[in-house]
Design an enzyme around this catalytic site. Structure first.
Site, mmCIF file in Angstrom:
data_model
loop_
_atom_site.group_PDB
_atom_site.id
_atom_site.type_symbol
_atom_site.label_atom_id
_atom_site.label_comp_id
_atom_site.label_asym_id
_atom_site.label_seq_id
_atom_site.Cartn_x
_atom_site.Cartn_y
_atom_site.Cartn_z
ATOM 1 N N LYS A 10 -11.028 -2.421 0.616
ATOM 2 C CA LYS A 10 -11.447 -1.722 -0.606
ATOM 3 C C LYS A 10 -12.854 -2.145 -1.051
ATOM 4 O O LYS A 10 -13.413 -3.114 -0.521
ATOM 5 C CB LYS A 10 -10.377 -1.955 -1.684
ATOM 6 C CG LYS A 10 -9.015 -1.341 -1.307
ATOM 7 C CD LYS A 10 -7.967 -1.544 -2.391
ATOM 8 C CE LYS A 10 -6.639 -0.890 -2.006
ATOM 9 N NZ LYS A 10 -5.600 -1.074 -3.040
ATOM 10 N N TYR A 53 -4.266 8.743 -3.666
ATOM 11 C CA TYR A 53 -3.258 7.980 -4.412
ATOM 12 C C TYR A 53 -2.448 8.882 -5.348
ATOM 13 O O TYR A 53 -1.970 8.431 -6.380
ATOM 14 C CB TYR A 53 -3.941 6.863 -5.201
ATOM 15 C CG TYR A 53 -4.186 5.604 -4.378
ATOM 16 C CD1 TYR A 53 -3.127 4.887 -3.816
ATOM 17 C CD2 TYR A 53 -5.472 5.110 -4.175
ATOM 18 C CE1 TYR A 53 -3.339 3.735 -3.075
ATOM 19 C CE2 TYR A 53 -5.690 3.952 -3.428
ATOM 20 C CZ TYR A 53 -4.613 3.268 -2.894
ATOM 21 O OH TYR A 53 -4.817 2.106 -2.159
ATOM 22 N N PHE A 61 -2.043 2.754 -14.328
ATOM 23 C CA PHE A 61 -3.230 2.202 -13.660
ATOM 24 C C PHE A 61 -3.972 3.246 -12.816
ATOM 25 O O PHE A 61 -4.968 2.935 -12.173
ATOM 26 C CB PHE A 61 -2.856 0.993 -12.787
ATOM 27 C CG PHE A 61 -1.802 1.279 -11.742
ATOM 28 C CD1 PHE A 61 -2.125 1.915 -10.538
ATOM 29 C CD2 PHE A 61 -0.478 0.896 -11.947
ATOM 30 C CE1 PHE A 61 -1.165 2.169 -9.568
ATOM 31 C CE2 PHE A 61 0.505 1.149 -10.979
ATOM 32 C CZ PHE A 61 0.152 1.793 -9.790
ATOM 33 N N ARG A 89 1.018 -5.088 6.363
ATOM 34 C CA ARG A 89 1.345 -5.307 4.947
ATOM 35 C C ARG A 89 1.700 -6.767 4.680
ATOM 36 O O ARG A 89 1.407 -7.296 3.613
ATOM 37 C CB ARG A 89 2.470 -4.366 4.503
ATOM 38 C CG ARG A 89 1.947 -2.955 4.239
ATOM 39 C CD ARG A 89 3.040 -2.002 3.813
ATOM 40 N NE ARG A 89 3.575 -2.233 2.495
ATOM 41 C CZ ARG A 89 3.062 -1.728 1.372
ATOM 42 N NH1 ARG A 89 1.978 -0.980 1.397
ATOM 43 N NH2 ARG A 89 3.642 -1.957 0.206
ATOM 44 N N THR A 95 1.338 -6.873 -3.862
ATOM 45 C CA THR A 95 0.406 -6.100 -4.689
ATOM 46 C C THR A 95 -0.019 -6.909 -5.913
ATOM 47 O O THR A 95 -1.182 -6.926 -6.279
ATOM 48 C CB THR A 95 1.096 -4.800 -5.170
ATOM 49 O OG1 THR A 95 1.744 -4.205 -4.057
ATOM 50 C CG2 THR A 95 0.107 -3.820 -5.756
ATOM 51 N N ARG A 109 -4.712 -10.771 0.272
ATOM 52 C CA ARG A 109 -4.781 -10.565 -1.183
ATOM 53 C C ARG A 109 -4.754 -11.906 -1.914
ATOM 54 O O ARG A 109 -5.411 -12.077 -2.940
ATOM 55 C CB ARG A 109 -3.635 -9.663 -1.649
ATOM 56 C CG ARG A 109 -3.895 -8.200 -1.301
ATOM 57 C CD ARG A 109 -2.692 -7.317 -1.606
ATOM 58 N NE ARG A 109 -2.993 -5.915 -1.442
ATOM 59 C CZ ARG A 109 -2.071 -4.966 -1.418
ATOM 60 N NH1 ARG A 109 -0.786 -5.278 -1.536
ATOM 61 N NH2 ARG A 109 -2.423 -3.705 -1.266
ATOM 62 N N ASN A 119 -7.196 -5.356 -5.437
ATOM 63 C CA ASN A 119 -6.432 -6.264 -4.569
ATOM 64 C C ASN A 119 -6.874 -6.165 -3.104
ATOM 65 O O ASN A 119 -6.132 -6.478 -2.200
ATOM 66 C CB ASN A 119 -4.927 -6.006 -4.727
ATOM 67 C CG ASN A 119 -4.554 -4.594 -4.325
ATOM 68 O OD1 ASN A 119 -5.411 -3.820 -3.896
ATOM 69 N ND2 ASN A 119 -3.300 -4.254 -4.422
ATOM 70 N N HIS A 122 -5.504 -2.033 1.592
ATOM 71 C CA HIS A 122 -4.401 -1.073 1.572
ATOM 72 C C HIS A 122 -3.743 -1.041 2.943
ATOM 73 O O HIS A 122 -4.428 -1.142 3.970
ATOM 74 C CB HIS A 122 -4.917 0.334 1.240
ATOM 75 C CG HIS A 122 -3.932 1.413 1.598
ATOM 76 N ND1 HIS A 122 -2.895 1.747 0.761
ATOM 77 C CD2 HIS A 122 -3.802 2.176 2.709
ATOM 78 C CE1 HIS A 122 -2.169 2.695 1.362
ATOM 79 N NE2 HIS A 122 -2.700 2.971 2.536
ATOM 80 N N GLU A 133 -1.729 9.405 6.050
ATOM 81 C CA GLU A 133 -2.946 8.686 5.650
ATOM 82 C C GLU A 133 -3.982 8.644 6.782
ATOM 83 O O GLU A 133 -5.180 8.730 6.529
ATOM 84 C CB GLU A 133 -2.578 7.275 5.196
ATOM 85 C CG GLU A 133 -1.751 7.296 3.918
ATOM 86 C CD GLU A 133 -1.379 5.927 3.406
ATOM 87 O OE1 GLU A 133 -0.915 5.831 2.262
ATOM 88 O OE2 GLU A 133 -1.523 4.924 4.154
HETATM 89 P P1 RTP Z 1 -1.525 0.096 -1.289
HETATM 90 O O1 RTP Z 1 -0.795 1.406 -1.442
HETATM 91 O O2 RTP Z 1 -2.975 0.150 -1.798
HETATM 92 O O3 RTP Z 1 -1.430 -0.475 0.093
HETATM 93 O O4 RTP Z 1 -0.830 -1.006 -2.210
HETATM 94 P P2 RTP Z 1 0.718 -1.286 -2.425
HETATM 95 O O5 RTP Z 1 1.559 -0.359 -1.592
HETATM 96 O O6 RTP Z 1 0.925 -2.751 -2.282
HETATM 97 O O7 RTP Z 1 0.855 -0.926 -3.954
HETATM 98 P P3 RTP Z 1 1.157 0.462 -4.657
HETATM 99 O O8 RTP Z 1 2.280 0.253 -5.608
HETATM 100 O O9 RTP Z 1 1.250 1.586 -3.655
HETATM 101 O O10 RTP Z 1 -0.163 0.663 -5.529
HETATM 102 C C1 RTP Z 1 -1.302 1.277 -4.998
HETATM 103 C C2 RTP Z 1 -2.530 0.555 -5.484
HETATM 104 O O11 RTP Z 1 -2.646 0.715 -6.901
HETATM 105 C C3 RTP Z 1 -3.257 -0.433 -7.458
HETATM 106 N N1 RTP Z 1 -2.372 -0.998 -8.478
HETATM 107 N N2 RTP Z 1 -2.810 -1.451 -9.650
HETATM 108 N N3 RTP Z 1 -0.643 -2.896 -12.200
HETATM 109 C C4 RTP Z 1 -1.781 -2.487 -11.669
HETATM 110 O O12 RTP Z 1 -2.843 -2.592 -12.189
HETATM 111 C C5 RTP Z 1 -1.722 -1.896 -10.302
HETATM 112 N N4 RTP Z 1 -0.614 -1.732 -9.578
HETATM 113 C C6 RTP Z 1 -1.029 -1.157 -8.408
HETATM 114 C C7 RTP Z 1 -3.505 -1.420 -6.350
HETATM 115 O O13 RTP Z 1 -4.848 -1.253 -5.896
HETATM 116 C C8 RTP Z 1 -2.505 -0.972 -5.315
HETATM 117 O O14 RTP Z 1 -2.893 -1.405 -4.032
HETATM 118 MG MG MG Z 2 1.278 1.781 -1.575
#
Ligand code: RTP
Ligand code: MG
Length: 155
Positions: A10, A53, A61, A89, A95, A109, A119, A122, A133
């Protein structure tokens, strides 16, 4: 099972003066026996970041996530490996930043994440998501050629 996954480094990882972090992370990925099938660096427009997204569009968020993902260049990679989706992952880590402090300090991370949104990386979360994707960032890539890359590893 050999799989492909989408990896995004990112903006704040890519942005100078942190270029060293991209190299560091690529080295870590190679050490974990991934192959880089395709790579590109690009900058997302807000609308494209929002589309990528879109599953999160009702979340609190979403707006800052879209802003963050379009604030500078990102580095996108199709990674291949046995169980690539889960392995990438797990290298990324949780996350939520607070979880990395106690459980996963030694993840990407854990080392480079700044907040729950910023973070640093992705990873696709399922085979179906990975296909969607990969197609989003690499529409020219023929996902059916997966077996060719699998052969590169086994021969
Ligand atoms: P990603 O899709 O980016 O690989 O991350 P992830 O599965 O671990 O998390 P996801 O729940 O899909 O969230 C996508 C992205 O949103 C941002 N995020 N911010 N509480 C917050 O501020 C928050 N929660 C999620 C993060 O950039 C996350 O990777
Ligand atoms: Mg995700």
């Amino acid at each position: 099972m050999f799989q492909l996954t989408l990896c995004i480094l990112k903006p704040d990882i890519v942005r100078s003066p942190h270029l060293f972090n991209v190299r560091e992370i690529i080295t870590l990925i190679l050490k974990r026996q991934f192959i880089f099938v395709k790579s590109k660096r690009l900058q997302l427009r807000r609308e494209r970041a929002g589309e990528f997204y879109r599953e999160h569009q009702e979340k609190f968020f979403y707006s800052r996530l879209v802003h963050y993902m379009s604030c500078g260049p990102i580095s996108c990679h199709i990674l291949g490996r046995e169980n690539a989706i889960k392995e990438w992952r797990s290298m990324l880590g949780p996350t939520k930043v607070y979880k990395t402090i106690f459980e996963a300090e030694n993840t990407i991370r854990g080392q480079h994440g700044v907040t729950d949104t910023r973070n640093c990386g992705h990873g696709s979360d399922s085979v179906e998501t990975a296909q969607r994707e990969i197609n989003f960032f690499f529409p020219e890539f023929d996902i059916q050629s997966l077996s060719k890359y699998e052969n590169m590893l086994t021969n």
